[in-house]
Write an enzyme that holds these catalytic residues in place. Structure first.
Site, PDB file in Angstrom:
ATOM      1  N   ASP A   1     -10.045  -0.511   3.536  1.00 50.30           N
ATOM      2  CA  ASP A   1      -8.874  -1.032   4.249  1.00 50.30           C
ATOM      3  C   ASP A   1      -9.290  -1.450   5.660  1.00 50.30           C
ATOM      4  O   ASP A   1     -10.213  -0.870   6.236  1.00 50.30           O
ATOM      5  CB  ASP A   1      -7.826   0.094   4.334  1.00 50.30           C
ATOM      6  CG  ASP A   1      -6.397  -0.389   4.519  1.00 50.30           C
ATOM      7  OD1 ASP A   1      -6.185  -1.394   5.220  1.00 50.30           O
ATOM      8  OD2 ASP A   1      -5.495   0.264   3.957  1.00 50.30           O
TER       9      ASP A   1
ATOM     10  N   HIS B   1       0.800  -1.227   0.000  1.00 48.07           N
ATOM     11  CA  HIS B   1       0.000   0.000   0.000  1.00 48.07           C
ATOM     12  C   HIS B   1       0.834   1.279   0.000  1.00 48.07           C
ATOM     13  O   HIS B   1       0.282   2.367  -0.185  1.00 48.07           O
ATOM     14  CB  HIS B   1      -0.980  -0.003   1.181  1.00 48.07           C
ATOM     15  CG  HIS B   1      -2.301   0.618   0.852  1.00 48.07           C
ATOM     16  ND1 HIS B   1      -3.432   0.423   1.603  1.00 48.07           N
ATOM     17  CD2 HIS B   1      -2.678   1.446  -0.163  1.00 48.07           C
ATOM     18  CE1 HIS B   1      -4.440   1.110   1.069  1.00 48.07           C
ATOM     19  NE2 HIS B   1      -4.006   1.734   0.007  1.00 48.07           N
TER      20      HIS B   1
ATOM     21  N   HIS C   1       4.061   0.989   4.476  1.00 51.76           N
ATOM     22  CA  HIS C   1       2.693   0.719   3.981  1.00 51.76           C
ATOM     23  C   HIS C   1       1.631   1.089   5.015  1.00 51.76           C
ATOM     24  O   HIS C   1       0.444   1.138   4.679  1.00 51.76           O
ATOM     25  CB  HIS C   1       2.527  -0.732   3.494  1.00 51.76           C
ATOM     26  CG  HIS C   1       2.398  -1.764   4.570  1.00 51.76           C
ATOM     27  ND1 HIS C   1       1.835  -3.012   4.348  1.00 51.76           N
ATOM     28  CD2 HIS C   1       2.769  -1.751   5.875  1.00 51.76           C
ATOM     29  CE1 HIS C   1       1.863  -3.723   5.468  1.00 51.76           C
ATOM     30  NE2 HIS C   1       2.423  -2.985   6.402  1.00 51.76           N
TER      31      HIS C   1
ATOM     32  N   ASP D   1      -3.801   3.432   8.042  1.00 55.82           N
ATOM     33  CA  ASP D   1      -2.556   3.784   7.334  1.00 55.82           C
ATOM     34  C   ASP D   1      -2.174   5.247   7.561  1.00 55.82           C
ATOM     35  O   ASP D   1      -1.759   5.958   6.649  1.00 55.82           O
ATOM     36  CB  ASP D   1      -2.675   3.487   5.822  1.00 55.82           C
ATOM     37  CG  ASP D   1      -2.757   1.988   5.540  1.00 55.82           C
ATOM     38  OD1 ASP D   1      -2.549   1.189   6.475  1.00 55.82           O
ATOM     39  OD2 ASP D   1      -3.044   1.616   4.390  1.00 55.82           O
TER      40      ASP D   1
ATOM     41  N   ASP E   1      -6.902  -6.385   2.277  1.00 54.87           N
ATOM     42  CA  ASP E   1      -7.181  -6.767   3.669  1.00 54.87           C
ATOM     43  C   ASP E   1      -8.450  -6.112   4.219  1.00 54.87           C
ATOM     44  O   ASP E   1      -8.875  -6.399   5.338  1.00 54.87           O
ATOM     45  CB  ASP E   1      -5.974  -6.550   4.582  1.00 54.87           C
ATOM     46  CG  ASP E   1      -5.659  -5.095   4.902  1.00 54.87           C
ATOM     47  OD1 ASP E   1      -6.566  -4.239   4.871  1.00 54.87           O
ATOM     48  OD2 ASP E   1      -4.480  -4.817   5.203  1.00 54.87           O
TER      49      ASP E   1
ATOM     50  N   ASP F   1      -7.356  -1.853  -0.542  1.00 55.98           N
ATOM     51  CA  ASP F   1      -6.439  -2.766   0.140  1.00 55.98           C
ATOM     52  C   ASP F   1      -7.209  -4.070   0.343  1.00 55.98           C
ATOM     53  O   ASP F   1      -8.286  -4.071   0.955  1.00 55.98           O
ATOM     54  CB  ASP F   1      -6.028  -2.152   1.482  1.00 55.98           C
ATOM     55  CG  ASP F   1      -4.956  -2.958   2.196  1.00 55.98           C
ATOM     56  OD1 ASP F   1      -4.979  -4.205   2.116  1.00 55.98           O
ATOM     57  OD2 ASP F   1      -4.108  -2.335   2.872  1.00 55.98           O
TER      58      ASP F   1
ATOM     59  N   HIS G   1      -7.075  -1.043   7.901  1.00 60.69           N
ATOM     60  CA  HIS G   1      -6.199  -0.129   8.653  1.00 60.69           C
ATOM     61  C   HIS G   1      -6.350   1.310   8.161  1.00 60.69           C
ATOM     62  O   HIS G   1      -6.658   1.525   6.982  1.00 60.69           O
ATOM     63  CB  HIS G   1      -4.736  -0.546   8.473  1.00 60.69           C
ATOM     64  CG  HIS G   1      -4.477  -2.001   8.680  1.00 60.69           C
ATOM     65  ND1 HIS G   1      -4.569  -2.924   7.667  1.00 60.69           N
ATOM     66  CD2 HIS G   1      -4.163  -2.701   9.803  1.00 60.69           C
ATOM     67  CE1 HIS G   1      -4.302  -4.136   8.146  1.00 60.69           C
ATOM     68  NE2 HIS G   1      -4.061  -4.037   9.440  1.00 60.69           N
TER      69      HIS G   1
ATOM     70  N   GLU H   1      -1.820  -4.914  -1.724  1.00 59.16           N
ATOM     71  CA  GLU H   1      -1.602  -5.846  -0.619  1.00 59.16           C
ATOM     72  C   GLU H   1      -2.038  -7.274  -0.898  1.00 59.16           C
ATOM     73  O   GLU H   1      -2.057  -8.108   0.007  1.00 59.16           O
ATOM     74  CB  GLU H   1      -2.247  -5.344   0.688  1.00 59.16           C
ATOM     75  CG  GLU H   1      -1.683  -4.026   1.205  1.00 59.16           C
ATOM     76  CD  GLU H   1      -0.275  -4.132   1.814  1.00 59.16           C
ATOM     77  OE1 GLU H   1       0.177  -5.265   2.089  1.00 59.16           O
ATOM     78  OE2 GLU H   1       0.362  -3.064   1.988  1.00 59.16           O
TER      79      GLU H   1
HETATM   80 MN   LIG Z   1      -3.568  -0.415   3.667  1.00 56.43          MN
END
Ligand SMILES: [Mn+2]
Length: 304
Positions: A126, A99, A143, A130, A231, A229, A128, A274
């Site tokens: 995402d 990312h 990332h 980030d 994830d 992303d 997260h 990712e």
């Molecule tokens: Mn990310």
């Protein structure tokens, strides 16, 4: 309306990640037939091949950053490539890669919007936020820092890619699917007032209302960038990522999210990041990502 042309740009890097393997992501997406599936959506597709950059030296962090020089090199290449595609009137799709590449891609998108007088909206799908910094990060993995860097909070070499700092502001971001935020990062996210729609919000009001809120006030002059992303997705359907977090959107929720973005008709650039084939099973996560990207470009799973 003329046929839209999308250009695929492979960014085979795991330079910003805490696990090796996202560098194999671009090829996994190609193997999952991304090119033909996009064509089936009625798009013209060109594959620009892969960008090149330094190999992963797998070093510990220095001054809070891991592999900063290498991350700068990759992102400089990404910035140039994305800016060129946008100027040519194409819709660039980043095939990541970790990312950190969003620093380069969104800096280019922000520059383009600035030059064209467009309003930028970034949907950040995402687990997260980030939004880490050298001081807040527990790992130094870049990332986990792209949103902070894009908002001007990061090393000069990454915050100035587009010539001006900050590249953009926290209020252009709408983050969806959030469920893992580091302690010090939480404070930064709150102070910056990034638009966060976490899993609790999605649980409480549903994906439909969440997306209505996140897509609110998008107009004809909006450039919509999606930074996807993988994830974001629940690991039960998407095991092929380095940083799985339980409790993400399921298949239908993710499809609805993509379909509602497609409905705006404003999608103008995309990162797919990712995806990590080293953690995947028989390329299932790549295939799922390709399914979702099809929905993002208007393929409905329901009969309408
Ligand atoms: Mn990310």
């Amino acid at each position: 309306m003329s046929t839209k042309t999308v250009s695929l740009i492979g960014v085979p890097t795991d330079i910003g990640a805490g696990h090796r393997g996202a560098s194999m992501g671009p090829e996994a997406l190609r193997v999952a037939n991304l090119f033909a599936r996009l064509q089936r959506c009625g798009l013209k597709v060109v594959d620009r091949g892969n960008l090149h950059g330094p190999l992963n030296p797998w070093q510990p962090p220095a001054d809070g950053y891991r592999h900063l020089d290498e991350v700068v090199a990759w992102n400089t290449a990404v910035y140039t490539a994305v800016h060129e595609e946008l100027q040519a009137g194409y819709l660039p799709i980043m095939l990541g890669g970790d990312h950190c590449l969003a620093i380069g891609s969104i800096s280019a998108v922000a520059r383009h919007c600035e030059d064209q007088g467009k309003k930028l909206r970034v949907l950040w799908l995402d687990a997260h936020t980030d939004f880490n910094t050298a001081l807040a990060t527990p790992s130094g993995n870049i990332h986990g820092m792209p949103v902070a860097c894009l908002c001007g909070n990061g090393p000069d070499a990454l915050t100035h890619l587009g010539g001006t700092k900050p590249a953009t502001k926290p209020d252009v971001f709408r983050q969806i699917g959030i469920r893992s935020v580091d302690a010090a990062e939480k404070k930064l996210v709150r102070e910056a007032s990034v638009g966060v729609y976490d899993m609790r919000h999605i649980d409480e009001v549903g994906m439909k209302r969440t997306m209505e809120e996140a897509l609110d006030d998008i107009d004809d002059n909006t450039h919509l960038h999606v930074s996807f992303d993988v994830d974001f997705l629940d690991p039960s359907i998407a095991p092929g990522v380095g940083t799985t977090v339980r409790g993400g959107p399921n298949y239908r929720e993710a499809q609805l999210c993509m379909e509602m973005i497609a409905d705006t008709g404003r999608l103008a650039s995309l990162d797919i990041v990712e995806l990590n084939p080293a953690y995947d099973k028989r390329n299932q996560t790549a295939k799922l990502a390709v399914d979702l990207v099809e929905s993002l470009f208007g393929k409905s799973t329901l009969i309408r």
